[in-house]
Motif scaffolding. Structure first.
Motif, PDB file in Angstrom:
ATOM      1  N   ASP A 159      16.325  54.504  61.901  1.00  0.00           N
ATOM      2  CA  ASP A 159      16.780  55.882  62.037  1.00  0.00           C
ATOM      3  C   ASP A 159      17.784  56.273  60.951  1.00  0.00           C
ATOM      4  O   ASP A 159      17.786  57.412  60.483  1.00  0.00           O
ATOM      5  N   ARG A 201      15.513  57.108  57.875  1.00  0.00           N
ATOM      6  CA  ARG A 201      14.175  57.417  58.350  1.00  0.00           C
ATOM      7  C   ARG A 201      13.263  57.973  57.259  1.00  0.00           C
ATOM      8  O   ARG A 201      12.107  57.569  57.155  1.00  0.00           O
ATOM      9  N   GLN A 202      13.762  58.885  56.455  1.00  0.00           N
ATOM     10  CA  GLN A 202      12.904  59.489  55.422  1.00  0.00           C
ATOM     11  C   GLN A 202      12.405  58.440  54.431  1.00  0.00           C
ATOM     12  O   GLN A 202      11.247  58.472  54.020  1.00  0.00           O
ATOM     13  N   LEU A 242       9.760  56.319  56.249  1.00  0.00           N
ATOM     14  CA  LEU A 242       8.520  57.076  56.401  1.00  0.00           C
ATOM     15  C   LEU A 242       7.712  57.045  55.106  1.00  0.00           C
ATOM     16  O   LEU A 242       6.488  56.926  55.128  1.00  0.00           O
ATOM     17  N   HIS A 257       9.897  61.703  64.484  1.00  0.00           N
ATOM     18  CA  HIS A 257      10.990  62.584  64.051  1.00  0.00           C
ATOM     19  C   HIS A 257      11.939  62.934  65.200  1.00  0.00           C
ATOM     20  O   HIS A 257      12.773  63.811  65.062  1.00  0.00           O
ATOM     21  N   GLU A 258      11.790  62.254  66.323  1.00  0.00           N
ATOM     22  CA  GLU A 258      12.675  62.479  67.463  1.00  0.00           C
ATOM     23  C   GLU A 258      13.988  61.745  67.242  1.00  0.00           C
ATOM     24  O   GLU A 258      13.994  60.632  66.709  1.00  0.00           O
TER      25      GLU A 258
END
Length: 172
Positions: A83, A86-87, A90, A150-151
């Protein structure tokens, strides 16, 4: 100097991936940004995927391997590490032709689960391997779905659900 060069290359790769996809980053681009020569790159890494491996090892897998905590807290710690960046992760997940992150996470998770359920066993039998692989895959799938969702990470809800799951597994 040597380790700082490796760190600089990795940091630059990490930063570049916030702006463009992995497939568009070349060794030449990377080294131009670091103001170092290509030979410095190949002294530390085989290719750009090797840089990603190093970044993941340093930022996720080593912290997970070093973490000494209860199993459910360890799972949440893994979610927190994902988290926090995260980007970037991903983008790593979308690296073509590889289950790059899955393979790395599975290795860390497999080792942890083995150490919890079979601490005294050097070589797992067929059924033990199945059990550890099954749990490892479930956790890795959960991590990857979390990344893609994306939560926001809800620590309290996650703890509650993990404790329930573990209690169910123990009593099954």
């Amino acid at each position: 100097m040597c380790n700082s060069t490796k760190q600089k290359i990795a940091s630059t790769m990490h930063e570049m991936m916030t702006r463009k996809s992995f497939e568009k980053i070349t060794v030449k681009n990377l080294m131009d940004v670091t103001n170092m020569n290509r030979q410095s790159f190949y002294y530390h890494f085989r290719d750009t995927r090797d840089v990603l491996s190093y970044i993941c090892q340093e930022r996720i897998f080593q912290p997970l391997a070093d973490a000494d905590m209860e199993f459910s807290e360890w799972i949440i710690y893994g979610l927190e590490l994902l988290d926090q960046d995260r980007q970037f992760y991903l983008r790593v997940v979308t690296v073509s032709q590889t289950d790059f992150v899955r393979e790395f996470i599975e290795t860390a998770v497999f080792a942890r689960i083995k150490s919890i359920f079979y601490p005294e066993v050097d070589h797992l039998g067929e059924n033990q391997t199945f059990a550890v692989n099954f749990l490892s895959n479930a956790i890795v799938d959960y991590y990857l779905r979390f990344l893609a969702s994306h939560e926001p990470l809800d620590h309290a809800d996650c703890r509650k659900k993990l404790r329930f799951l573990l209690a169910e597994v123990i009593h099954a």
